[in-house]
Design an enzyme around this catalytic site. Structure first.
Site, mmCIF file in Angstrom:
data_model
loop_
_atom_site.group_PDB
_atom_site.id
_atom_site.type_symbol
_atom_site.label_atom_id
_atom_site.label_comp_id
_atom_site.label_asym_id
_atom_site.label_seq_id
_atom_site.Cartn_x
_atom_site.Cartn_y
_atom_site.Cartn_z
ATOM 1 N N CYS A 30 0.824 -1.206 0.000
ATOM 2 C CA CYS A 30 0.000 0.000 0.000
ATOM 3 C C CYS A 30 0.859 1.258 0.000
ATOM 4 C CB CYS A 30 -0.933 -0.005 1.215
ATOM 5 S SG CYS A 30 -1.962 1.467 1.329
ATOM 6 N N CYS A 33 -0.437 4.082 2.220
ATOM 7 C CA CYS A 33 -0.176 3.867 3.657
ATOM 8 C C CYS A 33 1.290 4.121 3.991
ATOM 9 C CB CYS A 33 -0.489 2.425 4.070
ATOM 10 S SG CYS A 33 -1.985 1.731 3.406
ATOM 11 N N ASP A 34 2.183 3.603 3.178
ATOM 12 C CA ASP A 34 3.592 3.524 3.590
ATOM 13 C C ASP A 34 4.556 4.377 2.764
ATOM 14 O OD1 ASP A 34 2.890 1.683 5.543
ATOM 15 O OD2 ASP A 34 3.059 -0.010 4.186
#
Ligand code: NDP
Length: 318
Positions: free
Chosen positions: A139, A142-143
């Protein structure tokens, strides 16, 4: 197999990601006494994410597992009957519905909220599993932030991979896109975007041999499928974007789904084609796939279930 216990609940929630827990918070506060079955990965996909910095309410960020623990405690605080286990069978043909947990415990439910989520597809190589959360991610939203100014690789060639590569290119010094064929599956516009971003380098006919690094990702060894040659690229992050699979196989043949298996809900609601069954989170969303959007639809599902039960009560009194 004989059932070992039986419970009747106004609302059965299947799954325990942000959608499931939010549905549980709303349903329990509305007095629906929900039974929530956590599923094979309690806490869902976020439990394999490191820091979450884009969920409103956590100005300093929070780890995925800690956030899911907060949501769990909040659901339990209002009386959610939270249970370990997996729903292994479900009968949506007659109301009340019947579900079996781990093939043995029966739950009879007046409504069902499906929050079973989706699972990222993985390459399946040893180094990918070992370094998951230590440089390997599925992701970018997300990261990606953690790789600002660094070099990363994205594997995949669909719209997700193209989107992730474009997103990462805004943050990172360099993005390698590892495409296993000599063409991409992504839409023309996304391909155009990728190919015209100066800091994205597409490596065609390229497959991942091994992700390198002992404790964190330091590189990737890739193999050219045409001539068999290998090369090692220095990278800090490895993003797998080869598609997601909704965890909906339990409902195949009963609930309307799109070709990829995402449950189809009525526009603007979480209603499925079976009255009294609602779907939320990634099990019905292949576009946004964020914790906050999953939580939003979890809230909608609980409100839809509550209204449905209220309407049924009025019908029965009439
Ligand atoms: P797709 O199934 O469309 O693409 C998966 C990609 O991963 C393919 O290019 C495939 O390669 C590649 N792949 C699969 N397995 C491997 C492997 N083992 N090694 C290397 N590469 C591999 O999945 P997406 O998640 O990209 O998209 C799913 C759906 O969601 C699509 O319909 C897409 O259009 C849609 N979507 C739409 C978006 C938008 O409109 N903004 C954004 C994201 C997704 P190959 O081509 O060789 O099979």
């Amino acid at each position: 197999m004989p059932t070992t216990s039986s419970t009747h609940t106004p609302c059965l929630i299947i799954g325990s990601g942000p959608a499931g827990y939010t549905a549980a918070i709303y349903a329990s506060r509305a007095g629906l006494k929900p039974v929530q079955i956590q599923g094979p990965q309690p806490g869902g996909q976020l439990t394999i994410t490191s820091d979450v910095e884009n969920f409103p309410g956590y100005p300093e960020g929070i780890t995925g597992p800690a956030m899911m623990e907060d949501l769990k405690r909040q659901a339990e605080r209002f009386g959610t009957d939270l249970r370990y286990g997996m729903v292994t069978q479900v009968d949506l043909n007659t109301r009340p519905f019947r579900a079996l947990v781990d093939d043995t415990d029966e739950v009879i439910a007046d409504t069902i909220i499906i929050a079973t989520g989706a699972s990222a597809k993985w390459l399946g190589i040893e180094s990918e599993a070992r370094l998951n959360g230590h440089g390997v991610s599925a992701c970018a939203v997300c990261d990606g932030f953690f790789y600002r100014g660094r070099t990363v690789a994205v594997v995949g060639a669909g719209d997700t991979a193209a989107e992730e590569a474009s997103y990462l290119a805004k943050l990172c010094k360099k993005v390698y896109m590892l495409v296993r064929r000599d063409q991409m599956r992504a839409s023309t516009i996304m391909q155009h975007r990728v190919l015209n971003t100066p800091n994205i380098e597409v490596l065609w006919n390229t497959e991942t041999d091994e992700i390198l690094g002992d404790d964190v990702v330091t590189g990737v060894r890739v193999k050219n499928r045409i001539d068999g040659s290998t090369q090692e690229l220095e990278i800090d992050g490895f993003f797998v974007a080869i598609g997601h699979e909704p965890n909906t196989s339990l409902f195949k043949g009963t609930l309307d789904m799109d070709q990829a298996g995402y449950i189809i809900t009525q526009h603007g609601s979480t209603k499925t084609n079976v009255e009294g069954v609602f779907a939320c989170g990634d099990a019905q969303d292949n576009i946004y796939r964020q914790a906050i959007t999953a939580a939003g639809t979890g809230c909608m599902a609980a409100l839809d279930a509550e209204r449905y039960l209220a309407e049924k009560e009025v019908e029965e009194l009439a």
